[in-house]
Enzyme design. Structure first.
Site, PDB file in Angstrom:
ATOM      1  N   SER A  34      -2.318 -22.034  -2.897  1.00  0.00           N
ATOM      2  CA  SER A  34      -2.703 -22.559  -1.589  1.00  0.00           C
ATOM      3  C   SER A  34      -4.197 -22.456  -1.311  1.00  0.00           C
ATOM      4  CB  SER A  34      -1.898 -21.853  -0.502  1.00  0.00           C
ATOM      5  OG  SER A  34      -0.533 -22.063  -0.721  1.00  0.00           O
ATOM      6  N   ARG A  73       4.460 -11.770  -1.452  1.00  0.00           N
ATOM      7  CA  ARG A  73       5.868 -11.403  -1.432  1.00  0.00           C
ATOM      8  C   ARG A  73       6.562 -11.955  -2.674  1.00  0.00           C
ATOM      9  NH1 ARG A  73       7.880 -14.471   3.159  1.00  0.00           N
ATOM     10  NH2 ARG A  73       6.022 -15.713   2.716  1.00  0.00           N
ATOM     11  N   ASP A  85       1.218 -24.217  -0.281  1.00  0.00           N
ATOM     12  CA  ASP A  85       2.101 -23.485   0.624  1.00  0.00           C
ATOM     13  C   ASP A  85       2.626 -24.356   1.752  1.00  0.00           C
ATOM     14  OD1 ASP A  85      -0.420 -23.568   1.878  1.00  0.00           O
ATOM     15  OD2 ASP A  85      -0.005 -21.748   3.004  1.00  0.00           O
TER      16      ASP A  85
END
Length: 514
Positions: A174, A108, A227
């Site tokens: 991540s 995103r 993350d």
């Protein structure tokens, strides 16, 4: 006539008996087939059970492994990696920021505006899939794709390259990384289905920086974060009592705020705050107390990383649907209740976890959604209602185990930092007169498995309460963070850059790879 009539009567009786015998035989065989399938389910449910006693053993094992991982490199399955983040956002941040949040299968792009006083004035989000071939291609191809996507997003939001020139860039990657500073770190290994071999042991910040240069974006990577660390940052932005964060989505990970002097493997570690955020990489946690089944063993053996990420393979979204598929396959080999054995039942990951969740949460009277997914995903048709109910039960066993094990992991973190109330009357308490008042503790949670899968979330919350007990549980709050890993990483970029520290910047950008 009497003899003829008698003969007919006898003939009819014999025929009736024969028909009855055939029918009884069919019923007996059908019953046996059904019992074989039920036995498969019973055995699976028993092996995968998570009574509270076992969960507390997992809690203890998690805390022990955390201690070991902090004591020495390689001393534990848990990496317990230093993040070099010791100053979490406090809600005073201002400005407009971009974030690129890349997950296991999607990413995103975000544009956020912070207004101080713990406020986010607004944010725009754009979702984009990661082409599957890039997950196993080369580091250059992957990062060129990331950089180009960032450039296009900046331009679509009305900015040009010269407007972001020289700006500091936050980068959340991540995957297991050994950080050497706040803005550098080498990839230890891939997870979540990625397998780009030329990237292992490379500095991931350098890879991103080169890709940005190749397409003409003049930005400086100021912070490399994880993350779960971004989720912790957002949680702390809203609530100063947030001490840990967990991500449970396609993959899973956790981080928490540790005392700097508890990091024994880095003797003499000093931070301004006296604390340090630790990236646990808890997907690799393992203990003999985990309820492992034959299906887990087979899944692990056939995976890209056998004997690795054992905890993740039991609780994360990438794997739950495939465990259900394996149980159904076993049943289809034991009986014909699913009809002819579908070839799709042998295909790994053909049943996704979102599809599994949809079957589990099907509330139609005849379980029509279950029937549709069995047809669409597995080529299994015309399944009777009782068999559909059996499938729902399989989904329940898999989901319940995953959620309760995740809960045990969370309580394990609280135990390590003295917030679970088990280490004596003062554990997790603040002295107030003669009696101790239990400290309020917040755990930030992000990831679709928890935020979107209602039954999973309810099982996890319930298990945390069971493990902690009635006295302690009310003081532990689990808070959902929406877009925490992306927005939180933007906040960390601000607090760890020269512009962010002065809070005078207008645009910063964060890239997050999950």
């Amino acid at each position: 006539m009497g003899k003829v009539g008698l003969g007919l009567a006898v003939g009819c009786a014999v025929a009736s008996c024969a028909i009855a015998a055939v029918m009884v035989g069919r019923r007996v065989r059908s019953r046996r087939r059904w019992l074989r399938v039920v036995r498969v389910l019973d055995e699976f449910e028993e092996t995968a059970s998570t009574p509270v006693g076992r969960l507390r053993q997992v809690v203890d094992a998690m805390a022990v492994e955390m201690h070991a991982g902090l004591a020495s490199e390689g001393g534990s399955k848990l990496k317990m990696l230093l993040t070099f983040v010791d100053n979490l956002p406090d809600g005073s941040e201002n400005g407009t920021y971009y974030a690129l949040h890349i997950g296991g299968t999607n990413f995103r792009l975000l544009r956020i505006q912070l207004g101080g006083q713990r406020s986010i004035l607004g944010h725009d989000v754009e979702r984009k899939p990661i082409p599957q071939h890039l997950m196993t291609s080369t580091s250059e191809e992957l990062f060129d794709f990331i950089a180009l996507s960032l450039k296009e997003f900046i331009e679509r939001n009305g900015n040009k390259n010269n407007q972001v020139r020289g700006k500091d860039l936050g980068f959340t990657f991540s995957f297991p990384v050994k950080q050497t500073s706040l803005s550098s770190g080498t990839l230890i290994k891939w997870t979540k289905g990625f397998a780009i071999q030329d990237m292992v042991e490379k500095d991931v910040v350098e890879c991103l920086q080169k890709a940005l240069s190749r397409i003409g974006i003049d930005m400086n990577v100021a912070a490399l974060v994880n993350d779960s660390v971004g989720t912790l940052a957002l949680g702390h932005f809203y609530d100063k009592d947030t001490v840990a964060a967990v991500v449970i989505g396609t993959g899973t990970n956790a981080c928490y705020l540790e005392r700097a002097d508890a990091v024994i493997k880095c003797q003499g570690l000093l931070t301004a705050s006296g604390g340090m955020v630790i990236n646990m990489e808890w997907g690799n946690f393992w203990s003999s107390h985990l309820p492992r089944t034959s299906y887990d063993i087979d899944l692990d053996a056939e995976s890209q990383n056998p004997n690795d990420q054992g905890f993740e393979k039991m609780i994360s979204g990438m794997y739950l649907g495939d465990i259900v598929r394996r149980v159904i396959h076993k049943m289809s080999l034991e009986s014909d209740i699913f009809g002819p054995v579908s070839s799709k039942l042998s295909a790994r990951f053909v049943l996704s976890t979102p599809s599994m969740a949809a079957m589990h949460e099907d509330d139609t009277p005849n379980l029509s959604e279950v029937a549709k997914i069995l047809e669409d995903s597995l080529d299994i048709y015309n399944v009777p209602l009782k068999v559909r109910k059996l499938v729902v039960k399989i989904c329940d066993v898999v989901t319940r185990r995953a959620a309760r094990l995740a809960a045990a992991g969370i309580v394990g973190i609280l135990k390590k930092i003295g917030r679970d109330g088990t280490a004596g009357i003062t554990s997790g308490r603040v002295k107030s007169g003669k009696s101790g008042k239990m400290r309020r503790t917040v755990v930030a949670i992000e990831g679709g498995l928890y935020t979107s899968y209602t039954i999973f979330r309810e099982y996890l919350n319930e298990a945390v309460g069971e493990i902690l007990g009635e006295e302690i549980a009310p003081f532990v709050i689990l808070k959902v963070m929406e877009d925490g890993s992306g927005i939180g990483s933007a906040m960390l970029a601000a607090s760890n850059s020269s512009q962010g520290q002065s809070q005078s910047q207008s645009v910063d950008t964060v890239v997050q790879v999950l």
